[in-house]
Structures are given as structure tokens and as C-alpha cells.
Motif scaffolding. Sequence first.
Motif, PDB file in Angstrom:
ATOM      1  N   ALA A  75      13.063   1.254  14.270  1.00  0.00           N
ATOM      2  CA  ALA A  75      12.057   0.272  13.863  1.00  0.00           C
ATOM      3  C   ALA A  75      10.785   0.988  13.423  1.00  0.00           C
ATOM      4  CB  ALA A  75      11.748  -0.685  15.008  1.00  0.00           C
ATOM      5  N   PRO A  76      10.083   0.447  12.431  1.00  0.00           N
ATOM      6  CA  PRO A  76       8.773   1.017  12.081  1.00  0.00           C
ATOM      7  C   PRO A  76       7.834   0.901  13.274  1.00  0.00           C
ATOM      8  CG  PRO A  76       9.505  -0.583  10.435  1.00  0.00           C
ATOM      9  CD  PRO A  76      10.423  -0.715  11.609  1.00  0.00           C
ATOM     10  N   LEU A  81      12.686  -4.787  15.208  1.00  0.00           N
ATOM     11  CA  LEU A  81      13.915  -4.660  14.433  1.00  0.00           C
ATOM     12  C   LEU A  81      15.019  -5.380  15.182  1.00  0.00           C
ATOM     13  CD1 LEU A  81      15.620  -3.454  12.132  1.00  0.00           C
ATOM     14  CD2 LEU A  81      15.855  -1.370  13.521  1.00  0.00           C
ATOM     15  N   ASP A  82      15.524  -6.458  14.594  1.00  0.00           N
ATOM     16  CA  ASP A  82      16.604  -7.231  15.208  1.00  0.00           C
ATOM     17  C   ASP A  82      17.947  -6.673  14.759  1.00  0.00           C
ATOM     18  OD1 ASP A  82      14.784  -8.920  16.439  1.00  0.00           O
ATOM     19  OD2 ASP A  82      14.752 -10.322  14.753  1.00  0.00           O
ATOM     20  N   ILE A  83      18.781  -6.289  15.708  1.00  0.00           N
ATOM     21  CA  ILE A  83      20.119  -5.784  15.413  1.00  0.00           C
ATOM     22  C   ILE A  83      21.098  -6.532  16.300  1.00  0.00           C
ATOM     23  CG2 ILE A  83      21.635  -3.778  15.349  1.00  0.00           C
ATOM     24  CD1 ILE A  83      19.237  -1.996  15.071  1.00  0.00           C
ATOM     25  N   ASP A  84      22.120  -7.111  15.716  1.00  0.00           N
ATOM     26  CA  ASP A  84      23.117  -7.877  16.454  1.00  0.00           C
ATOM     27  C   ASP A  84      24.220  -6.958  16.970  1.00  0.00           C
ATOM     28  OD1 ASP A  84      24.380 -10.624  17.100  1.00  0.00           O
ATOM     29  OD2 ASP A  84      25.977  -9.572  16.006  1.00  0.00           O
ATOM     30  N   ASN A  85      24.444  -6.985  18.258  1.00  0.00           N
ATOM     31  CA  ASN A  85      25.443  -6.096  18.859  1.00  0.00           C
ATOM     32  C   ASN A  85      26.818  -6.254  18.220  1.00  0.00           C
ATOM     33  OD1 ASN A  85      23.262  -5.699  20.621  1.00  0.00           O
ATOM     34  ND2 ASN A  85      24.582  -5.547  22.413  1.00  0.00           N
ATOM     35  N   ASP A  86      27.324  -7.490  18.194  1.00  0.00           N
ATOM     36  CA  ASP A  86      28.690  -7.712  17.710  1.00  0.00           C
ATOM     37  C   ASP A  86      28.853  -7.291  16.255  1.00  0.00           C
ATOM     38  OD1 ASP A  86      29.545  -8.663  20.160  1.00  0.00           O
ATOM     39  OD2 ASP A  86      29.104 -10.754  19.676  1.00  0.00           O
ATOM     40  N   GLY A 121      15.999   6.650   8.481  1.00  0.00           N
ATOM     41  CA  GLY A 121      15.221   6.759   7.252  1.00  0.00           C
ATOM     42  C   GLY A 121      14.569   5.433   6.920  1.00  0.00           C
ATOM     43  N   ASP A 122      14.730   4.992   5.687  1.00  0.00           N
ATOM     44  CA  ASP A 122      14.108   3.741   5.249  1.00  0.00           C
ATOM     45  C   ASP A 122      14.932   2.513   5.626  1.00  0.00           C
ATOM     46  OD1 ASP A 122      12.036   5.151   4.117  1.00  0.00           O
ATOM     47  OD2 ASP A 122      12.979   5.273   2.136  1.00  0.00           O
ATOM     48  N   GLY A 123      16.171   2.717   6.080  1.00  0.00           N
ATOM     49  CA  GLY A 123      17.033   1.571   6.354  1.00  0.00           C
ATOM     50  C   GLY A 123      16.485   0.652   7.425  1.00  0.00           C
ATOM     51  N   GLY A 124      16.038   1.227   8.536  1.00  0.00           N
ATOM     52  CA  GLY A 124      15.503   0.415   9.620  1.00  0.00           C
ATOM     53  C   GLY A 124      14.212  -0.268   9.230  1.00  0.00           C
ATOM     54  N   ALA A 125      13.334   0.471   8.527  1.00  0.00           N
ATOM     55  CA  ALA A 125      12.052  -0.107   8.111  1.00  0.00           C
ATOM     56  C   ALA A 125      12.266  -1.263   7.154  1.00  0.00           C
ATOM     57  CB  ALA A 125      11.183   0.969   7.466  1.00  0.00           C
ATOM     58  N   THR A 191       4.016  -7.591  12.192  1.00  0.00           N
ATOM     59  CA  THR A 191       4.722  -6.552  11.440  1.00  0.00           C
ATOM     60  C   THR A 191       4.106  -6.396  10.050  1.00  0.00           C
ATOM     61  OG1 THR A 191       6.798  -6.914  12.633  1.00  0.00           O
ATOM     62  CG2 THR A 191       6.949  -5.874  10.482  1.00  0.00           C
ATOM     63  N   PHE A 192       3.820  -7.522   9.400  1.00  0.00           N
ATOM     64  CA  PHE A 192       3.159  -7.458   8.096  1.00  0.00           C
ATOM     65  C   PHE A 192       1.823  -6.742   8.192  1.00  0.00           C
ATOM     66  CE2 PHE A 192      -0.576  -9.756   6.464  1.00  0.00           C
ATOM     67  CZ  PHE A 192      -0.658  -9.144   5.211  1.00  0.00           C
ATOM     68  N   ALA A 193       1.020  -7.087   9.191  1.00  0.00           N
ATOM     69  CA  ALA A 193      -0.306  -6.491   9.331  1.00  0.00           C
ATOM     70  C   ALA A 193      -0.204  -4.980   9.512  1.00  0.00           C
ATOM     71  CB  ALA A 193      -1.050  -7.128  10.502  1.00  0.00           C
ATOM     72  N   GLY A 194       0.766  -4.540  10.316  1.00  0.00           N
ATOM     73  CA  GLY A 194       0.965  -3.109  10.497  1.00  0.00           C
ATOM     74  C   GLY A 194       1.348  -2.438   9.193  1.00  0.00           C
ATOM     75  N   LYS A 195       2.244  -3.082   8.441  1.00  0.00           N
ATOM     76  CA  LYS A 195       2.663  -2.531   7.142  1.00  0.00           C
ATOM     77  C   LYS A 195       1.480  -2.469   6.187  1.00  0.00           C
ATOM     78  CE  LYS A 195       5.772  -1.522   3.839  1.00  0.00           C
ATOM     79  NZ  LYS A 195       4.925  -1.485   2.642  1.00  0.00           N
ATOM     80  N   ALA A 196       0.570  -3.436   6.268  1.00  0.00           N
ATOM     81  CA  ALA A 196      -0.592  -3.491   5.379  1.00  0.00           C
ATOM     82  C   ALA A 196      -1.706  -2.547   5.822  1.00  0.00           C
ATOM     83  CB  ALA A 196      -1.121  -4.918   5.302  1.00  0.00           C
ATOM     84  N   GLY A 197      -1.525  -1.897   6.962  1.00  0.00           N
ATOM     85  CA  GLY A 197      -2.522  -0.952   7.435  1.00  0.00           C
ATOM     86  C   GLY A 197      -3.593  -1.552   8.322  1.00  0.00           C
ATOM     87  N   ASN A 198      -3.481  -2.845   8.640  1.00  0.00           N
ATOM     88  CA  ASN A 198      -4.459  -3.497   9.508  1.00  0.00           C
ATOM     89  C   ASN A 198      -3.938  -3.433  10.939  1.00  0.00           C
ATOM     90  OD1 ASN A 198      -6.330  -5.158  10.779  1.00  0.00           O
ATOM     91  ND2 ASN A 198      -6.474  -6.581   9.054  1.00  0.00           N
TER      92      ASN A 198
END
Length: 263
Positions: A75-76, A81-86, A121-125, A191-198
Motif C-alpha cells: 500500500a502507498p 489497500l483492499d485485497i480479497d483473500n479468496d 512497484g506501482d501495482g499496489g499504489a 488517500t487522495f489527500a496523501g496522494k495530493a501531498g496534503n
Amino acid sequence: MYNQIIEKFIAAQHAARQAYQDAANFEREALAGTGTAEPFFAVNVRSEYREEEELKKFCFALASNVVSRARRQFAPVGARLDIDNDAEYDRAGLDIGKALKKGEIPDLDKLWASLTAHYNGDGGAATAYRQAATRIVRTLGLHRNPEVKRSSAGVVLKKAIYTETAWNSSRRKVCYHSTQMTADCLSGLATFAGKAGNVALAKRLESIDLYRLEYSSREKLTMPGLDITLFNDKWEFKFAHDMAEALMLFVGEYGQEAMQERH
């Protein structure tokens, strides 16, 4: 690594079984001639069924831990980051029950390799940002009403909220049926705010505890780039123009699939 952990667990089971068997044998030898007979001996050796169920439970718990590690590691920073076990078991071709029935060790190393290939890499982000954008779009109804209210002070988005009277108080709190949707909204915005740098805004949004939050109608939460006005039946999110522009760009890049929804 994970397969070796299972091997160690199986070895521990075998050692424990032998230790119990030795104790049972000793008890029976020590009490020989005292008239003690089955089922009056105290030491019991665990059945194969109990060991099989214990191993199966352990393998499922360890597999769940593998996926949980991926959620944290890929996760960034500050994002969910939501990941489904099954779904991940299927992607990796993992069938724990089937492998155990065949006497094989479930290949959890292959599960980790699959998770790494997909999310490292970028996949999780990218996945986390798509999930955040989807939560924002759905909880703020942008897919139903893409037009936003603009003013000289900022851009306002609204979210319907069900509230109830707080215990022993005239103040309001978010009721059970709105808690998850509201939490999803705040999580997506954080999550958006973190990505935007705030980062300051992201931390403030993450710190809102909906289970403890009590407020009076029209009370305002003031944050860097965002004010949230709390009403009895809705919350109004007023974004500063720069944050609103960044939000629209974020949704445009990561939320297009969610924006196509019309229900």
C-alpha cells in the motif's frame, strides 16, 4: 519461507504426538497391576482427525497472514489497500484443502510470489488509488451527479448521513447504518489527500473516530484545504479550489470505471 513454516509446524505436530504417546505408554506401564484400565487413564493421544483439522486451520491462518502482509507492504504510505483473500488464492492457484488431502504442503511461497508480482512497484499504489477513487465517487454520489457546486469560497460536495441522538446528550452521532459508508468516504479522501501531498489533511481525516464523534447540527470541522459542516441529515465537504481541482484530477485518473456506474 512460508512453506518451511508449515513444514516446521508439521514436524512439531509429529513431535507432540510422539511425546503424548510416550507419556501415555509410561502411564499405562506405571499403573500396570493397579486395576486401572481404559478409559480411566489420564493421558490421551490426539487423533489423526484432530491433527488434520489443526493443520488445516493453521494453513488458512498463515495464508491469511500472507495476504495481510501484502496489504501493508504494497500500500502507498498512509493509504488503504483492499485485497480479497479468496481472489488471491485463486490467482495463485492455491487450494489449501485439496493440497492437504493429497498429503502435500500448500504452496504459500507461490501465493506470496503471486502477490508480489501483482502489487509490488506501482501495482499496489495504482490499485489503492483506484479503490480510494471508487469510494469517493460512490459515497459522494459523483457517478449520479457529476456536477459540483462551486462558489468563490470553494467547491462543495454533499453526503447523506443518518444520525441519531447520542446517549445522555442532545448532540448527534452517526448511526450504525451510516458508519461504514462514512468511514469509506473519509478513508478515500484521506488517500487522495496523501496522494495530493496534503499530509496534514490526510492525517486529520484518518483521525476522525466515527464511534466517538458527537456534534451539534452545523458544527464544522476545519482542516487544511477542507471544511466539513456536520448537519443532522448530511455532511457538506467544502474543498479549497486547489484541493477541489486536485480531487477532480484524482477521480478523473483513477475513478473512471466508478463514474460509469449509474445506480
